[in-house]
Design a protein around this motif. Structure first.
Motif, PDB file in Angstrom:
ATOM      1  N   MET A   1       0.820  -1.202   0.000  1.00  0.00           N
ATOM      2  CA  MET A   1       0.000   0.000   0.000  1.00  0.00           C
ATOM      3  C   MET A   1       0.862   1.264   0.000  1.00  0.00           C
ATOM      4  N   GLU A   2       1.883   1.279   0.844  1.00  0.00           N
ATOM      5  CA  GLU A   2       2.742   2.462   0.893  1.00  0.00           C
ATOM      6  C   GLU A   2       3.442   2.689  -0.444  1.00  0.00           C
ATOM      7  N   GLN A   3       3.943   1.625  -1.052  1.00  0.00           N
ATOM      8  CA  GLN A   3       4.611   1.753  -2.345  1.00  0.00           C
ATOM      9  C   GLN A   3       3.658   2.282  -3.405  1.00  0.00           C
ATOM     10  N   SER A   4       2.437   1.739  -3.427  1.00  0.00           N
ATOM     11  CA  SER A   4       1.457   2.172  -4.424  1.00  0.00           C
ATOM     12  C   SER A   4       1.018   3.613  -4.185  1.00  0.00           C
ATOM     13  N   LEU A   5       0.836   3.982  -2.931  1.00  0.00           N
ATOM     14  CA  LEU A   5       0.449   5.359  -2.614  1.00  0.00           C
ATOM     15  C   LEU A   5       1.522   6.348  -3.065  1.00  0.00           C
ATOM     16  N   ARG A   6       2.774   5.997  -2.853  1.00  0.00           N
ATOM     17  CA  ARG A   6       3.869   6.882  -3.264  1.00  0.00           C
ATOM     18  C   ARG A   6       3.954   6.976  -4.785  1.00  0.00           C
ATOM     19  N   GLU A   7       3.791   5.836  -5.458  1.00  0.00           N
ATOM     20  CA  GLU A   7       3.867   5.832  -6.921  1.00  0.00           C
ATOM     21  C   GLU A   7       2.790   6.700  -7.553  1.00  0.00           C
ATOM     22  N   HIS A   8       1.625   6.763  -6.911  1.00  0.00           N
ATOM     23  CA  HIS A   8       0.516   7.543  -7.464  1.00  0.00           C
ATOM     24  C   HIS A   8       0.439   8.956  -6.882  1.00  0.00           C
ATOM     25  N   GLY A   9       1.439   9.329  -6.094  1.00  0.00           N
ATOM     26  CA  GLY A   9       1.484  10.691  -5.575  1.00  0.00           C
ATOM     27  C   GLY A   9       0.472  10.987  -4.485  1.00  0.00           C
ATOM     28  N   LEU A  10      -0.069   9.942  -3.840  1.00  0.00           N
ATOM     29  CA  LEU A  10      -1.035  10.146  -2.770  1.00  0.00           C
ATOM     30  C   LEU A  10      -0.372  10.194  -1.399  1.00  0.00           C
ATOM     31  N   PHE A  11       0.895   9.843  -1.372  1.00  0.00           N
ATOM     32  CA  PHE A  11       1.651   9.834  -0.118  1.00  0.00           C
ATOM     33  C   PHE A  11       2.879  10.695  -0.318  1.00  0.00           C
ATOM     34  N   ASP A  12       2.974  11.752   0.465  1.00  0.00           N
ATOM     35  CA  ASP A  12       4.068  12.707   0.319  1.00  0.00           C
ATOM     36  C   ASP A  12       5.418  12.012   0.451  1.00  0.00           C
ATOM     37  N   ALA A  13       6.368  12.417  -0.345  1.00  0.00           N
ATOM     38  CA  ALA A  13       7.697  11.794  -0.316  1.00  0.00           C
ATOM     39  C   ALA A  13       8.358  11.918   1.052  1.00  0.00           C
ATOM     40  N   GLU A  14       8.049  13.004   1.774  1.00  0.00           N
ATOM     41  CA  GLU A  14       8.657  13.226   3.079  1.00  0.00           C
ATOM     42  C   GLU A  14       7.726  12.852   4.232  1.00  0.00           C
ATOM     43  N   GLN A  15       6.541  12.344   3.905  1.00  0.00           N
ATOM     44  CA  GLN A  15       5.575  12.014   4.942  1.00  0.00           C
ATOM     45  C   GLN A  15       6.032  10.807   5.746  1.00  0.00           C
ATOM     46  N   ARG A  16       5.922  10.909   7.072  1.00  0.00           N
ATOM     47  CA  ARG A  16       6.337   9.813   7.939  1.00  0.00           C
ATOM     48  C   ARG A  16       5.275   8.719   7.962  1.00  0.00           C
ATOM     49  N   THR A  17       5.730   7.486   8.176  1.00  0.00           N
ATOM     50  CA  THR A  17       4.797   6.377   8.326  1.00  0.00           C
ATOM     51  C   THR A  17       4.850   5.871   9.767  1.00  0.00           C
TER      52      THR A  17
END
Length: 480
Positions: A389-405
């Motif tokens: 999920m995290e990988q897919s969210l980042r690939e689609h720009g829904l998860f900020d590159a600098e956002q913490r998990t």
């Protein structure tokens, strides 16, 4: 035959006959069709009818007369029936005036009852039946319902709890969180929300001040509103609740330090120690809701706030809803003995104690090692789902590159360009995708419409990437 409702053919046949006896369609002494004829009529195996008849004999509905066949028993159970009269007119009650207190009107978290019909259910708090140990849970139910434990099942405990369950929580569950407590300091509840209700009822009055996180679990806010106490929301940051931002006056502080609800932020050790220091110095109570400590992906769990408490200022709330299954509704409170004494008395007014069968079944499931095996299985699966999920969210720009998990079984996300998440959720339902708009979690829901939560506890790994792709496509359309 009746409509199939998940029962076996044998159970369905029994149900139809019992219903007919209750309805008076079969009279005492009346002969039943032979097993062969009824089997032919229903198109089922004769042994199925035979077993159904024999079960009805054992339960007193039928009696067998040698080679003559089966008959309705003379003393078969009957239902008392009374003649009913049609009302001559509708009652002229103005319910808008008759209702003294209203409990509707709250902004609910969007979770449709038919969520299992959706292809991509990114909703929080539901279990995945594929991960559950059905076989061993069933064996624990059968053991708890057996003759050896019949008194546990049937006895009214009054204000007490199942000692086996309390002992396991005392010896095995609490030490995992670093908590040392006596059995007398543990109370079993019907889930975490029931625990929070009990705590609020005991600690809060109209003159007292409760501090909550913003955003926070909506159910807590609704509970506190019913106490009519003064509720002060404090905005959280990337490290959870900031102790330095607490109001000058406070009586009870509610917090979710392990995984803040809903952002999943984990409160660092320094903040925990500072919060405890303030509570000890200024004599206020901290209520720690540790609702999802088992799911500590991707980092190891932090020690519970209660484990650092040397002054007894923390009331700890735990739950098995996320680790066993949500429908179990089983939780617990850990607090000082005087508080637990009052909590036990309050609980007895409403329900005395959670059902003995549920408590003993859970105790067996925990003590036999099945619980730990399930947690391990969930951990492996959730790690995979979270990574996808995290990988897919980042690939689609829904998860900020600098956002913490953080840990927990969900992601807390912000919509691009202020898109209303409720509007996004409605559009996604057309794609068979479910997400949870975030506005109900905020103290001012109408002003916070740009957040949503995606959970992965109930969606299989193979559907995650495609589901995220559909979300990204809808977001792009709404931006145009």
């Amino acid at each position: 035959m009746p409509t199939d409702n998940g029962s076996t053919l044998q159970q369905q046949i029994q149900g139809v006959i019992v219903e007919a006896v209750f309805a008076g369609r079969f009279a005492p002494g009346e002969k039943m069709p032979s097993t062969r004829k009824l089997a032919e009529h229903l198109g089922v195996a004769r042994i199925t009818v035979t077993l159904a008849y024999e079960e009805l004999v054992a339960n007193g509905y039928l009696e067998s007369k040698g080679r003559s066949g089966f008959f309705i028993a003379q003393d078969a159970p009957v239902q008392q029936r009374f003649k009913t009269k049609e009302p001559k007119c509708e009652a002229q009650i103005d319910w808008s005036r008759a209702i003294g207190q209203r409990f509707t009107g709250q902004a609910p978290v969007a979770r449709p009852a038919n969520w299992t019909d959706f292809t991509y259910p990114f909703i929080y708090g539901q279990s995945d039946s594929r991960l559950f140990d059905h076989h061993n849970w069933r064996s624990c139910v059968l053991e708890a319902a057996g003759r050896r434990d019949f008194e546990t099942l049937a006895t009214d405990y009054y204000e007490r709890d199942d000692p086996m369950l309390v002992e396991f929580i005392h010896r095995k569950i609490l030490p995992r969180r670093g908590i040392k407590a006596k059995p007398e300091e543990i109370l079993i509840t019907m889930g975490a929300q029931h625990a929070l209700w009990i705590i609020a009822q005991i600690l809060l009055t109209q003159r007292r001040i409760a501090v909550i996180e913003n955003p926070c679990y909506p159910g807590l806010r609704q509970i506190l509103e019913r106490t009519r106490c003064n509720v002060v929301p404090v905005d959280v940051d990337s490290a959870g609740l900031p102790p330095g931002h607490l109001p000058a006056e406070r009586d009870v502080v509610f917090t979710t330090p392990s995984h803040h609800c809903p952002t999943n932020a984990t409160m660092p050790l320094e903040r925990r120690e500072k919060l405890l220091e303030l509570a000890t110095q200024e004599s206020f109570i901290i209520v720690e809701d540790d609702y999802e400590f088992e799911i500590s992906i991707p980092t190891p769990p932090s020690p519970a706030l209660k484990s650092l408490d040397a002054s007894g200022v923390v009331i700890y709330v735990g739950s098995f809803s996320k680790s066993i299954f949500p429908g179990l509704r089983l939780g617990y409170i850990v607090a000082s003995e005087p508080f637990v004494h009052e909590a036990r008395a309050l609980r007895s007014i409403v329900l005395k104690h959670p059902p003995g069968l549920i408590q003993r079944t859970a105790a067996y499931f925990l003590s036999r090692g099945y619980y730990d095996a399930q947690i391990s299985r969930m951990d492996r699966t959730y790690r995979k789902r979270r990574s996808l999920m995290e990988q897919s969210l980042r690939e689609h720009g829904l998860f900020d590159a600098e956002q913490r998990t953080f840990g927990g079984s969900s992601f807390w996300l912000k919509t691009p360009n202020g898109i209303d998440s409720s509007k996004l959720a409605l559009h996604l339902r057309q794609d068979r995708v479910l997400i949870e708009p975030g506005h109900p979690f905020f103290a001012k829901p109408d002003s916070e419409t740009g957040f949503f939560r995606l959970a992965y506890s109930s969606i299989p790994s193979v559907r995650i990437e495609e589901g995220i792709t559909l979300i990204a496509a809808r977001v792009q359309k709404l931006q145009q």
